[in-house]
Motif scaffolding. Structure first.
Motif, mmCIF file in Angstrom:
data_model
loop_
_atom_site.group_PDB
_atom_site.id
_atom_site.type_symbol
_atom_site.label_atom_id
_atom_site.label_comp_id
_atom_site.label_asym_id
_atom_site.label_seq_id
_atom_site.Cartn_x
_atom_site.Cartn_y
_atom_site.Cartn_z
ATOM 1 N N LEU A 73 0.842 -1.203 0.000
ATOM 2 C CA LEU A 73 0.000 0.000 0.000
ATOM 3 C C LEU A 73 0.870 1.244 0.000
ATOM 4 O O LEU A 73 0.605 2.208 -0.727
ATOM 5 C CB LEU A 73 -0.924 -0.032 1.225
ATOM 6 C CG LEU A 73 -1.990 1.046 1.325
ATOM 7 C CD1 LEU A 73 -2.970 0.962 0.160
ATOM 8 C CD2 LEU A 73 -2.726 0.920 2.648
ATOM 9 N N ASP A 74 1.942 1.218 0.785
ATOM 10 C CA ASP A 74 2.858 2.354 0.825
ATOM 11 C C ASP A 74 3.569 2.515 -0.511
ATOM 12 O O ASP A 74 3.732 3.636 -1.004
ATOM 13 C CB ASP A 74 3.872 2.167 1.957
ATOM 14 C CG ASP A 74 4.694 3.411 2.206
ATOM 15 O OD1 ASP A 74 4.123 4.530 2.224
ATOM 16 O OD2 ASP A 74 5.922 3.282 2.394
ATOM 17 N N ALA A 75 3.979 1.404 -1.136
ATOM 18 C CA ALA A 75 4.708 1.458 -2.411
ATOM 19 C C ALA A 75 3.867 2.070 -3.524
ATOM 20 O O ALA A 75 4.405 2.718 -4.429
ATOM 21 C CB ALA A 75 5.179 0.064 -2.811
ATOM 22 N N LYS A 76 2.555 1.879 -3.456
ATOM 23 C CA LYS A 76 1.696 2.459 -4.502
ATOM 24 C C LYS A 76 1.067 3.780 -4.047
ATOM 25 O O LYS A 76 0.048 4.206 -4.581
ATOM 26 C CB LYS A 76 0.647 1.457 -4.968
ATOM 27 C CG LYS A 76 -0.387 1.076 -3.959
ATOM 28 C CD LYS A 76 -1.396 0.096 -4.566
ATOM 29 C CE LYS A 76 -2.515 -0.138 -3.575
ATOM 30 N NZ LYS A 76 -3.511 -1.063 -4.054
ATOM 31 N N SER A 77 1.695 4.395 -3.034
ATOM 32 C CA SER A 77 1.296 5.715 -2.532
ATOM 33 C C SER A 77 -0.125 5.743 -1.981
ATOM 34 O O SER A 77 -0.806 6.765 -2.049
ATOM 35 C CB SER A 77 1.454 6.782 -3.627
ATOM 36 O OG SER A 77 2.791 6.829 -4.064
ATOM 37 N N GLY A 78 -0.568 4.615 -1.418
ATOM 38 C CA GLY A 78 -1.914 4.564 -0.856
ATOM 39 C C GLY A 78 -1.953 4.666 0.660
ATOM 40 O O GLY A 78 -3.013 4.910 1.228
ATOM 41 N N LEU A 79 -0.803 4.495 1.307
ATOM 42 C CA LEU A 79 -0.802 4.495 2.767
ATOM 43 C C LEU A 79 -0.968 5.895 3.349
ATOM 44 O O LEU A 79 -1.778 6.098 4.259
ATOM 45 C CB LEU A 79 0.474 3.842 3.301
ATOM 46 C CG LEU A 79 0.593 3.731 4.823
ATOM 47 C CD1 LEU A 79 -0.598 2.987 5.428
ATOM 48 C CD2 LEU A 79 1.902 3.049 5.208
ATOM 49 N N ASP A 80 -0.235 6.868 2.832
ATOM 50 C CA ASP A 80 -0.313 8.220 3.390
ATOM 51 C C ASP A 80 -1.725 8.802 3.316
ATOM 52 O O ASP A 80 -2.213 9.359 4.299
ATOM 53 C CB ASP A 80 0.704 9.142 2.712
ATOM 54 C CG ASP A 80 2.133 8.786 3.110
ATOM 55 O OD1 ASP A 80 2.340 8.255 4.212
ATOM 56 O OD2 ASP A 80 3.049 9.058 2.307
ATOM 57 N N PRO A 81 -2.426 8.675 2.164
ATOM 58 C CA PRO A 81 -3.805 9.182 2.140
ATOM 59 C C PRO A 81 -4.717 8.473 3.141
ATOM 60 O O PRO A 81 -5.569 9.109 3.779
ATOM 61 C CB PRO A 81 -4.271 8.922 0.705
ATOM 62 C CG PRO A 81 -3.015 8.798 -0.091
ATOM 63 C CD PRO A 81 -1.994 8.237 0.844
ATOM 64 N N LEU A 82 -4.517 7.164 3.302
ATOM 65 C CA LEU A 82 -5.340 6.411 4.250
ATOM 66 C C LEU A 82 -5.071 6.906 5.671
ATOM 67 O O LEU A 82 -5.990 7.089 6.470
ATOM 68 C CB LEU A 82 -5.052 4.914 4.130
ATOM 69 C CG LEU A 82 -5.965 3.969 4.879
ATOM 70 C CD1 LEU A 82 -7.420 4.139 4.457
ATOM 71 C CD2 LEU A 82 -5.525 2.535 4.665
ATOM 72 N N LEU A 83 -3.808 7.146 5.996
ATOM 73 C CA LEU A 83 -3.448 7.673 7.306
ATOM 74 C C LEU A 83 -3.979 9.091 7.505
ATOM 75 O O LEU A 83 -4.211 9.520 8.636
ATOM 76 C CB LEU A 83 -1.925 7.645 7.497
ATOM 77 C CG LEU A 83 -1.315 6.263 7.607
ATOM 78 C CD1 LEU A 83 0.210 6.337 7.558
ATOM 79 C CD2 LEU A 83 -1.786 5.551 8.872
ATOM 80 N N ALA A 84 -4.187 9.806 6.408
ATOM 81 C CA ALA A 84 -4.727 11.159 6.483
ATOM 82 C C ALA A 84 -6.249 11.165 6.560
ATOM 83 O O ALA A 84 -6.871 12.216 6.630
ATOM 84 C CB ALA A 84 -4.269 11.971 5.270
ATOM 85 N N GLY A 85 -6.837 9.971 6.550
ATOM 86 C CA GLY A 85 -8.294 9.879 6.687
ATOM 87 C C GLY A 85 -9.047 9.794 5.380
ATOM 88 O O GLY A 85 -10.272 9.825 5.370
ATOM 89 N N GLU A 86 -8.331 9.689 4.275
ATOM 90 C CA GLU A 86 -9.002 9.564 2.981
ATOM 91 C C GLU A 86 -9.320 8.101 2.735
ATOM 92 O O GLU A 86 -8.567 7.213 3.145
ATOM 93 C CB GLU A 86 -8.085 10.084 1.870
ATOM 94 C CG GLU A 86 -7.720 11.544 2.047
ATOM 95 C CD GLU A 86 -6.646 11.995 1.073
ATOM 96 O OE1 GLU A 86 -6.448 11.350 0.028
ATOM 97 O OE2 GLU A 86 -5.988 13.009 1.378
ATOM 98 N N PRO A 87 -10.439 7.808 2.067
ATOM 99 C CA PRO A 87 -10.768 6.408 1.780
ATOM 100 C C PRO A 87 -9.801 5.791 0.796
ATOM 101 O O PRO A 87 -9.258 6.478 -0.067
ATOM 102 C CB PRO A 87 -12.186 6.468 1.198
ATOM 103 C CG PRO A 87 -12.360 7.873 0.750
ATOM 104 C CD PRO A 87 -11.429 8.728 1.567
ATOM 105 N N ALA A 88 -9.571 4.496 0.934
ATOM 106 C CA ALA A 88 -8.642 3.799 0.024
ATOM 107 C C ALA A 88 -9.315 3.512 -1.301
ATOM 108 O O ALA A 88 -10.500 3.462 -1.416
ATOM 109 C CB ALA A 88 -8.191 2.498 0.659
#
Length: 88
Positions: A73-88
């Motif tokens: 998830l982090d490698a495809k730049s999806g972790l930071d938005p999820l941690l920021a409260g954005e839906p995956a």
């Protein structure tokens, strides 16, 4: 602030790696040790769709999966938005 929960055991190298990634990102997490707690392991399995391995990671109630899934998830730049409260 994201709510991050991680089901772990103290002898799991994948748990250590997942904790390291979250620490690098400055994210606090709630850790549930399932090693000697069958009820907690049962709760983990129920929440994680039957998954038996650790870690099992949840961010804002959403099941992310284990260590490999967290890093993917982090490698495809999806972790930071999820941690920021954005839906995956």
């Amino acid at each position: 602030m994201p709510r991050v929960e991680m089901y772990t055991t103290p002898i799991c190298p994948f748990c250590v790696r997942a904790k390291q990634l979250l620490a690098q990102k400055g994210v606090a997490f709630e850790e549930h040790n399932v090693m000697l707690d069958p009820a907690m392991r049962g709760q983990m399995m129920e929440r994680a769709g039957g998954a038996r391995t650790v870690p099992q990671i949840f961010i804002n109630g959403q099941h992310v999966g284990g260590c490999d899934e967290l890093y993917a998830l982090d490698a495809k730049s999806g972790l930071d938005p999820l941690l920021a409260g954005e839906p995956a």
